[in-house]
Design a protein around this motif. Structure first.
Motif, PDB file in Angstrom:
ATOM      1  N   LEU A 152       0.831  -1.197   0.000  1.00  0.00           N
ATOM      2  CA  LEU A 152       0.000   0.000   0.000  1.00  0.00           C
ATOM      3  C   LEU A 152       0.872   1.256   0.000  1.00  0.00           C
ATOM      4  O   LEU A 152       1.787   1.390   0.818  1.00  0.00           O
ATOM      5  N   ASP A 153       0.582   2.154  -0.923  1.00  0.00           N
ATOM      6  CA  ASP A 153       1.297   3.430  -1.002  1.00  0.00           C
ATOM      7  C   ASP A 153       0.642   4.397  -0.013  1.00  0.00           C
ATOM      8  O   ASP A 153      -0.265   5.149  -0.359  1.00  0.00           O
ATOM      9  N   THR A 154       1.108   4.350   1.223  1.00  0.00           N
ATOM     10  CA  THR A 154       0.488   5.144   2.289  1.00  0.00           C
ATOM     11  C   THR A 154       0.631   6.642   2.062  1.00  0.00           C
ATOM     12  O   THR A 154      -0.263   7.409   2.413  1.00  0.00           O
ATOM     13  N   SER A 155       1.736   7.072   1.455  1.00  0.00           N
ATOM     14  CA  SER A 155       1.896   8.506   1.206  1.00  0.00           C
ATOM     15  C   SER A 155       0.872   8.988   0.182  1.00  0.00           C
ATOM     16  O   SER A 155       0.344  10.097   0.293  1.00  0.00           O
ATOM     17  N   LEU A 156       0.562   8.154  -0.808  1.00  0.00           N
ATOM     18  CA  LEU A 156      -0.463   8.511  -1.787  1.00  0.00           C
ATOM     19  C   LEU A 156      -1.832   8.579  -1.107  1.00  0.00           C
ATOM     20  O   LEU A 156      -2.605   9.520  -1.341  1.00  0.00           O
ATOM     21  N   VAL A 157      -2.139   7.605  -0.264  1.00  0.00           N
ATOM     22  CA  VAL A 157      -3.417   7.603   0.452  1.00  0.00           C
ATOM     23  C   VAL A 157      -3.541   8.873   1.296  1.00  0.00           C
ATOM     24  O   VAL A 157      -4.562   9.559   1.254  1.00  0.00           O
ATOM     25  N   LYS A 158      -2.492   9.197   2.032  1.00  0.00           N
ATOM     26  CA  LYS A 158      -2.516  10.386   2.883  1.00  0.00           C
ATOM     27  C   LYS A 158      -2.714  11.655   2.055  1.00  0.00           C
ATOM     28  O   LYS A 158      -3.487  12.537   2.436  1.00  0.00           O
ATOM     29  N   SER A 159      -2.043  11.758   0.912  1.00  0.00           N
ATOM     30  CA  SER A 159      -2.200  12.956   0.086  1.00  0.00           C
ATOM     31  C   SER A 159      -3.609  13.041  -0.503  1.00  0.00           C
ATOM     32  O   SER A 159      -4.190  14.134  -0.603  1.00  0.00           O
ATOM     33  N   LEU A 160      -4.190  11.889  -0.879  1.00  0.00           N
ATOM     34  CA  LEU A 160      -5.566  11.887  -1.385  1.00  0.00           C
ATOM     35  C   LEU A 160      -6.550  12.316  -0.295  1.00  0.00           C
ATOM     36  O   LEU A 160      -7.513  13.042  -0.572  1.00  0.00           O
ATOM     37  N   ILE A 161      -6.301  11.885   0.929  1.00  0.00           N
ATOM     38  CA  ILE A 161      -7.162  12.294   2.046  1.00  0.00           C
ATOM     39  C   ILE A 161      -7.085  13.812   2.230  1.00  0.00           C
ATOM     40  O   ILE A 161      -8.107  14.481   2.400  1.00  0.00           O
ATOM     41  N   ILE A 162      -5.885  14.357   2.188  1.00  0.00           N
ATOM     42  CA  ILE A 162      -5.708  15.809   2.352  1.00  0.00           C
ATOM     43  C   ILE A 162      -6.420  16.570   1.239  1.00  0.00           C
ATOM     44  O   ILE A 162      -7.145  17.530   1.503  1.00  0.00           O
ATOM     45  N   GLU A 163      -6.225  16.119  -0.004  1.00  0.00           N
ATOM     46  CA  GLU A 163      -6.891  16.778  -1.133  1.00  0.00           C
ATOM     47  C   GLU A 163      -8.406  16.679  -0.997  1.00  0.00           C
ATOM     48  O   GLU A 163      -9.119  17.649  -1.243  1.00  0.00           O
ATOM     49  N   ARG A 164      -8.901  15.500  -0.613  1.00  0.00           N
ATOM     50  CA  ARG A 164     -10.352  15.305  -0.437  1.00  0.00           C
ATOM     51  C   ARG A 164     -10.890  16.228   0.644  1.00  0.00           C
ATOM     52  O   ARG A 164     -11.949  16.821   0.499  1.00  0.00           O
ATOM     53  N   SER A 165     -10.148  16.383   1.722  1.00  0.00           N
ATOM     54  CA  SER A 165     -10.619  17.189   2.854  1.00  0.00           C
ATOM     55  C   SER A 165     -10.770  18.664   2.492  1.00  0.00           C
ATOM     56  O   SER A 165     -11.506  19.386   3.159  1.00  0.00           O
ATOM     57  N   LYS A 166     -10.118  19.093   1.437  1.00  0.00           N
ATOM     58  CA  LYS A 166     -10.195  20.497   1.013  1.00  0.00           C
ATOM     59  C   LYS A 166     -11.417  20.776   0.143  1.00  0.00           C
ATOM     60  O   LYS A 166     -11.752  21.927  -0.092  1.00  0.00           O
ATOM     61  N   LEU A 167     -12.071  19.734  -0.319  1.00  0.00           N
ATOM     62  CA  LEU A 167     -13.236  19.897  -1.193  1.00  0.00           C
ATOM     63  C   LEU A 167     -14.509  20.127  -0.390  1.00  0.00           C
ATOM     64  O   LEU A 167     -14.663  19.601   0.710  1.00  0.00           O
ATOM     65  N   HIS A 168     -15.423  20.874  -0.973  1.00  0.00           N
ATOM     66  CA  HIS A 168     -16.756  21.028  -0.393  1.00  0.00           C
ATOM     67  C   HIS A 168     -17.490  19.703  -0.534  1.00  0.00           C
ATOM     68  O   HIS A 168     -17.301  18.979  -1.522  1.00  0.00           O
ATOM     69  N   MET A 169     -18.327  19.380   0.436  1.00  0.00           N
ATOM     70  CA  MET A 169     -19.009  18.083   0.429  1.00  0.00           C
ATOM     71  C   MET A 169     -19.860  17.838  -0.817  1.00  0.00           C
ATOM     72  O   MET A 169     -20.105  16.704  -1.205  1.00  0.00           O
ATOM     73  N   ASN A 170     -20.322  18.902  -1.486  1.00  0.00           N
ATOM     74  CA  ASN A 170     -21.147  18.753  -2.685  1.00  0.00           C
ATOM     75  C   ASN A 170     -20.350  18.850  -3.983  1.00  0.00           C
ATOM     76  O   ASN A 170     -20.931  18.839  -5.065  1.00  0.00           O
ATOM     77  N   ASP A 171     -19.037  18.958  -3.884  1.00  0.00           N
ATOM     78  CA  ASP A 171     -18.185  19.020  -5.065  1.00  0.00           C
ATOM     79  C   ASP A 171     -18.196  17.646  -5.744  1.00  0.00           C
ATOM     80  O   ASP A 171     -17.909  16.631  -5.104  1.00  0.00           O
ATOM     81  N   PRO A 172     -18.514  17.607  -7.036  1.00  0.00           N
ATOM     82  CA  PRO A 172     -18.547  16.313  -7.739  1.00  0.00           C
ATOM     83  C   PRO A 172     -17.200  15.580  -7.734  1.00  0.00           C
ATOM     84  O   PRO A 172     -17.157  14.364  -7.886  1.00  0.00           O
ATOM     85  N   LYS A 173     -16.107  16.295  -7.544  1.00  0.00           N
ATOM     86  CA  LYS A 173     -14.788  15.661  -7.517  1.00  0.00           C
ATOM     87  C   LYS A 173     -14.625  14.730  -6.315  1.00  0.00           C
ATOM     88  O   LYS A 173     -13.732  13.890  -6.306  1.00  0.00           O
ATOM     89  N   VAL A 174     -15.473  14.887  -5.305  1.00  0.00           N
ATOM     90  CA  VAL A 174     -15.421  14.014  -4.128  1.00  0.00           C
ATOM     91  C   VAL A 174     -15.473  12.552  -4.570  1.00  0.00           C
ATOM     92  O   VAL A 174     -14.737  11.709  -4.062  1.00  0.00           O
ATOM     93  N   TYR A 175     -16.312  12.265  -5.554  1.00  0.00           N
ATOM     94  CA  TYR A 175     -16.477  10.883  -6.017  1.00  0.00           C
ATOM     95  C   TYR A 175     -15.198  10.332  -6.640  1.00  0.00           C
ATOM     96  O   TYR A 175     -14.926   9.135  -6.540  1.00  0.00           O
ATOM     97  N   GLU A 176     -14.420  11.193  -7.288  1.00  0.00           N
ATOM     98  CA  GLU A 176     -13.141  10.765  -7.851  1.00  0.00           C
ATOM     99  C   GLU A 176     -12.206  10.301  -6.734  1.00  0.00           C
ATOM    100  O   GLU A 176     -11.545   9.270  -6.856  1.00  0.00           O
ATOM    101  N   TYR A 177     -12.149  11.074  -5.659  1.00  0.00           N
ATOM    102  CA  TYR A 177     -11.295  10.722  -4.532  1.00  0.00           C
ATOM    103  C   TYR A 177     -11.780   9.449  -3.859  1.00  0.00           C
ATOM    104  O   TYR A 177     -10.980   8.601  -3.484  1.00  0.00           O
ATOM    105  N   TRP A 178     -13.087   9.314  -3.702  1.00  0.00           N
ATOM    106  CA  TRP A 178     -13.646   8.093  -3.125  1.00  0.00           C
ATOM    107  C   TRP A 178     -13.226   6.887  -3.961  1.00  0.00           C
ATOM    108  O   TRP A 178     -12.831   5.857  -3.428  1.00  0.00           O
ATOM    109  N   GLY A 179     -13.323   7.019  -5.275  1.00  0.00           N
ATOM    110  CA  GLY A 179     -12.965   5.922  -6.167  1.00  0.00           C
ATOM    111  C   GLY A 179     -11.494   5.548  -6.061  1.00  0.00           C
ATOM    112  O   GLY A 179     -11.149   4.365  -5.972  1.00  0.00           O
ATOM    113  N   LYS A 180     -10.635   6.561  -6.081  1.00  0.00           N
ATOM    114  CA  LYS A 180      -9.188   6.308  -5.984  1.00  0.00           C
ATOM    115  C   LYS A 180      -8.838   5.663  -4.650  1.00  0.00           C
ATOM    116  O   LYS A 180      -8.075   4.692  -4.596  1.00  0.00           O
TER     117      LYS A 180
END
Length: 102
Positions: free
Chosen positions: A2-30
Motif C-alpha cells: 500500500l502506497d500510504t503517502s499517496l493515500v494520505k495525500s488523497l485524504i488531504i486533497e479530499r478534505s479540502k473539497l466542499h461536500m457537494n463538489d462532484p470531484k469528491v467521487y473521484e477521490y472516493w474511487g481512488k
C-alpha cells in the motif's frame, strides 16, 4: 504494498473539497481502489491512522467492505470505533457489514 503517502495525500486533497463538489467521487474511487487491493495492508494502515484520517476514510468504509468482503476488515473498523468513539462510526460499520453480506 500500500502506497500510504499517496493515500494520505488523497485524504488531504479530499478534505479540502466542499461536500457537494462532484470531484469528491473521484477521490472516493481512488481511495477505495487503493485500500481494496490488499486487506492486510489496509488493516495495518487503518490501525495507524489519525482520528482525522479515519474521519475522512469513513466515507468509503462500505465501498471497501464490498470489495474486500472480509470479516477481519469489519473487526478492524469496530476497533477503530472504540478507539475514536467521538467519530460515531457505528452506522458506517453497520452499512459496511451489510455490503459485505449483500
Amino acid at each position: 504494498m500500500l502506497d500510504t503517502s499517496l493515500v494520505k495525500s488523497l485524504i488531504i486533497e479530499r478534505s479540502k473539497l466542499h461536500m457537494n463538489d462532484p470531484k469528491v467521487y473521484e477521490y472516493w474511487g481512488k481511495l477505495t481502489e487503493l485500500l481494496s487491493r490488499n486487506v492486510e495492508d489496509t488493516i495495518n494502515y487503518l490501525n495507524h491512522c489519525s482520528e482525522e484520517e479515519i474521519y475522512w476514510l469513513s466515507e468509503i468504509f462500505e465501498d471497501i467492505s464490498a470489495k474486500v468482503n472480509c470479516q477481519k476488515y469489519i473487526e478492524c473498523l469496530k476497533k477503530l470505533d472504540k478507539k475514536y468513539s467521538n467519530l460515531n462510526l457505528s452506522m458506517d460499520i453497520k452499512v459496511a457489514e451489510e455490503w459485505m453480506e449483500g
